[in-house]
Every structure is written in structure tokens, then in C-alpha cells.
Design a protein around this motif. Structure first.
Motif, PDB file in Angstrom:
ATOM      1  N   ARG A  60       6.013 -14.828 -39.328  1.00 14.80           N
ATOM      2  CA  ARG A  60       5.719 -15.690 -38.177  1.00 14.80           C
ATOM      3  C   ARG A  60       5.576 -17.122 -38.664  1.00 14.80           C
ATOM      4  O   ARG A  60       5.369 -17.370 -39.858  1.00 14.80           O
ATOM      5  CB  ARG A  60       4.442 -15.235 -37.455  1.00 14.80           C
ATOM      6  N   ASP A 104      20.842 -18.487 -37.367  1.00 14.54           N
ATOM      7  CA  ASP A 104      19.682 -17.834 -37.998  1.00 14.54           C
ATOM      8  C   ASP A 104      18.370 -18.583 -37.758  1.00 14.54           C
ATOM      9  O   ASP A 104      17.288 -17.990 -37.869  1.00 14.54           O
ATOM     10  CB  ASP A 104      19.878 -17.722 -39.512  1.00 14.54           C
ATOM     11  N   GLU A 106      16.951 -19.554 -35.222  1.00 18.92           N
ATOM     12  CA  GLU A 106      16.168 -19.036 -34.092  1.00 18.92           C
ATOM     13  C   GLU A 106      15.253 -17.883 -34.517  1.00 18.92           C
ATOM     14  O   GLU A 106      14.187 -17.696 -33.943  1.00 18.92           O
ATOM     15  CB  GLU A 106      17.099 -18.546 -32.965  1.00 18.92           C
ATOM     16  N   LYS A 107      15.677 -17.127 -35.531  1.00 16.78           N
ATOM     17  CA  LYS A 107      14.846 -15.968 -35.899  1.00 16.78           C
ATOM     18  C   LYS A 107      14.108 -16.102 -37.238  1.00 16.78           C
ATOM     19  O   LYS A 107      13.181 -15.334 -37.507  1.00 16.78           O
ATOM     20  CB  LYS A 107      15.665 -14.664 -35.843  1.00 16.78           C
ATOM     21  N   HIS A 109      11.411 -17.583 -39.838  1.00 11.93           N
ATOM     22  CA  HIS A 109      10.085 -18.183 -39.636  1.00 11.93           C
ATOM     23  C   HIS A 109       9.770 -19.245 -40.684  1.00 11.93           C
ATOM     24  O   HIS A 109      10.319 -19.219 -41.777  1.00 11.93           O
ATOM     25  CB  HIS A 109       9.023 -17.087 -39.611  1.00 11.93           C
TER      26      HIS A 109
END
Ligand code: PMV
Length: 354
Positions: A60, A104, A106-107, A109
């Protein structure tokens, strides 16, 4: 599982407004009710140092400010992160065998570690340096292909004044007219070499956190102050063009007049707000009197003063010679005591007087 980390570190100075921004017309996008002009400090002095890291092993987004973890759930952080992510491009580090595709971002962290080398939230524009540095370092990490003005529109959504810290020297934040805020961006008026005789001294009157945040202060002023309406509509537009002229011509007399009256009008707006907001204290007022007397006694102004949302004085001396005399004067009038936190930083060269 892949085990790599890619990092970028950046350092961004804070900026001090000489024509102030006070009041938003859109609180979400952070769009101001008037243009503003600032001077960016030297990068080594009041600044934020931020390291951003990306790794497939992070689960996260997380952030640490001055070593303490803080929440990223606020809309200011979320807006900046979303805007910058959507502009991320392909990144390849052949030496480390890392390849990140545009989609990538966007996903993946992020971990963010940020340090201010000066008191946070004490009216020294810590959020300006902070959000500018965050956006700038993420743009480098993600290979974002946008110019500094476009990046300034992203930093603006973290903290209004942050948009001006993406440039050195003298910077103007155009309020813009568009509803989406795409023309509410910072532009450089003159680079850091243009007027490098100036020396900026920050007299830290108190490093305590301020009682009224600029966000709630502005909201209350917009809702209740008639003086603010007059200021934004009638006063600032004229002052902005006069200030641009003064900067262009290195006209210290006009620069000082405009800087001091604008600071005083901003604090008058705070006083005109209901309930009134007091950012300056007795020491701030004494510093104003000292500078006013000084300028009057020498005939042509040598020192400008300006105060943001806090009691600390930002003093701009015409030359190094004046700055040294001013520091002597300040230390004489306000002798530092061990139990107070009056410190003076000389900016513009490497000496720091504490
Ligand atoms: O950007 P903010 O929310 O930190 O507001 C800054 C407001 C002033 O510092 C008082 C003026 C300015 O233009 O920087």
C-alpha cells in the motif's frame, strides 16, 4: 516474487509570497481568488528533502514525515497521487533489470519519506516545499513528461502555495479562469540570478504550530471579510503588474513598498475576518516598527518585511552589507535568550546565524 526497489530523492526550497495568496474560489481544486508573486529561497536553507520509492513488494502507499508515519487518506495527497500516477510513463533501469510499463503505475505502491529542515506548520510555508518536492520527485520516478508549469498545477492541489516552489527566482501564480484549474499554474518571472544582491533573513519569532490553519483562515475570510473582496478585485490586480515591473527593473524602493503594504493588507484582512485571526504577535509588530524606522531614517528603503500565516518575520535586505547591519540590529533589539527560540537564518549564502 520480484525483489527490487526503485528510488528517487529530490530537494525543494520553500517560497515566500511578496504579493499574497489568500482565499479560494474552489476549495477542492485549490483555485485562488487572486494572482500571487513569490520569491523562492536558496535550495539549501528552508527546504524539504523527499525520497520516493516503488517496489512490487509494497502492499500500500505509505508516507513518513520527519520520521513519523502520516496518513495519506486526505484528499490533498490523494489528488496529487492520482494526478501524477495517471501521467506516469514507461521506466527502464537496465543495470538493475527493472522494467515498469506505463499502465503499471496504477497498481504499484509507493513509499515516501519526507523531511523538513525547519519547523512544520509554523507559518514558514512547510507545505509549499513539501508538496512541490513530492510532486517533483514522483514525476522523476515515474518519468512524467510534463513541463514545470504543468507539474505546478498538480502541486497546487496539495497546497496552493506549493505550485510556486517548482521554480527558482521570482514566480507568479496565475489564478486562471478555467473551472478545471488547468490554467491555474505557476510561471517564472525571473530566475535566481536576476536579482542576487537580495539577502533574505528569516527571524523565527516562534516555532510553535499556528492556531488557525491557512485553509480554515481563508475560508472564514472569504465568507466574512469585505476587505478581502475589495483586495482581490481592486487592489491585487494593480499590485501584481507593479510588482512585475519592480522585479524586472530591480527597483528595490517599489519592491519594498509593495511587499510591505501587501503583507499589512493581508493581516488587515485577517483582522477583518469574523472571528478575527491574529497571526502576528508583539514581537512581529516590533520588527515592523524597527524596519519602518530604519527605512525612514536612511531615506531610501533598504529592508522589506513580509509575514505569512504566523508571527515569523521574513526580511529582505537590499544587499549583503545591509543584511549584516540588520542582523546586528535584530540581535541588539531582540537578544536571544536561552529559553526563547528567536533564531535568525541568513539566506543567500552559506552562513547560518543561530
Ligand atoms: O498554500 P497554503 O494553504 O499554505 O497558503 C499560503 C498562504 C500564505 O502563505 C499566507 C500566502 C502565500 O501566498 O503563500
Amino acid at each position: 516474487e520480484e525483489k527490487w526497489v526503485l528510488m528517487v530523492t529530490a530537494q525543494t526550497p520553500t517560497n515566500i509570497a511578496v504579493i499574497k495568496y489568500w482565499g479560494k474560489r474552489d476549495e477542492v481544486r485549490i483555485l485562488p481568488i487572486n494572482d500571487s508573486i513569490s520569491v523562492t529561497l536558496d535550495p539549501d536553507h528552508l527546504c524539504t528533502l523527499t525520497t520516493v520509492a516503488v517496489s512490487p513488494s509494497f502492499d500500500r502507499d505509505r508516507m513518513w514525515l520527519n520520521g513519523k508515519e502520516i496518513s495519506l487518506s486526505g484528499s490533498r495527497y490523494q489528488n496529487c497521487l492520482r494526478e501524477i500516477r495517471s501521467r506516469g510513463d514507461d521506466v527502464e533501469d537496465k543495470a538493475k533489470g527493472i522494467k515498469i510499463a506505463k499502465k503499471d503505475w496504477e497498481k504499484l505502491h509507493l513509499h515516501i519519506a519526507s523531511y523538513n529542515n525547519f519547523p512544520t506548520a509554523a507559518g514558514l510555508a512547510s507545505s509549499a516545499a513539501g508538496f512541490a518536492c513530492l510532486v517533483f520527485s514522483l514525476a522523476k520516478l515515474m518519468n512524467v513528461n510534463e513541463d514545470q508549469s504543468q507539474l505546478s498545477a498538480i502541486a497546487r492541489q496539495g497546497s496552493g502555495s506549493a505550485c510556486r516552489s517548482l521554480f527558482g527566482g521570482f514566480v507568479k501564480w496565475n489564478m486562471g479562469v478555467k473551472e478545471d484549474g488547468s490554467d491555474s499554474v505557476a510561471v517564472q518571472l525571473a530566475d535566481e540570478k536576476h536579482w542576487d544582491d537580495l539577502v533574505i533573513i528569516i527571524a523565527v519569532v516562534s516555532s510553535r504550530e499556528k492556531e488557525t490553519s491557512s485553509t480554515s483562515g481563508m475560508r472564514e475570510s472569504v465568507e466574512t471579510s469585505l476587505l478581502l473582496k475589495h483586495r482581490a478585485e481592486e487592489v491585487v490586480p494593480r499590485r501584481i503588474s507593479e510588482m512585475e515591473e519592480a522585479i524586472k527593473n530591480r527597483d528595490f524602493t517599489s519592491f519594498t513598498k509593495l511587499t510591505c503594504t501587501d503583507s499589512n493588507q493581508f493581516h488587515a484582512v485577517c483582522m477583518d475576518t469574523s472571528p478575527p485571526i491574529f497571526y502576528m504577535n508583539d514581537t512581529s509588530h516590533r520588527i515592523i516598527s524597527l524596519v519602518e524606522k530604519w527605512n525612514r531614517s536612511v531615506g531610501t528603503p533598504e529592508i522589506a518585511y513580509t509575514f505569512d500565516a504566523g508571527p515569523n518575520a521574513v526580511l529582505i535586505a537590499k544587499s549583503r552589507k545591509v543584511a549584516v547591519e540588520l542582523l546586528q540590529g535584530l540581535l541588539y533589539c531582540f537578544p536571544p535568550k536561552p529559553d526563547t527560540d528567536m533564531k535568525s537564518y541568513v539566506l543567500g549564502d552559506k552562513s547560518i546565524v543561530k
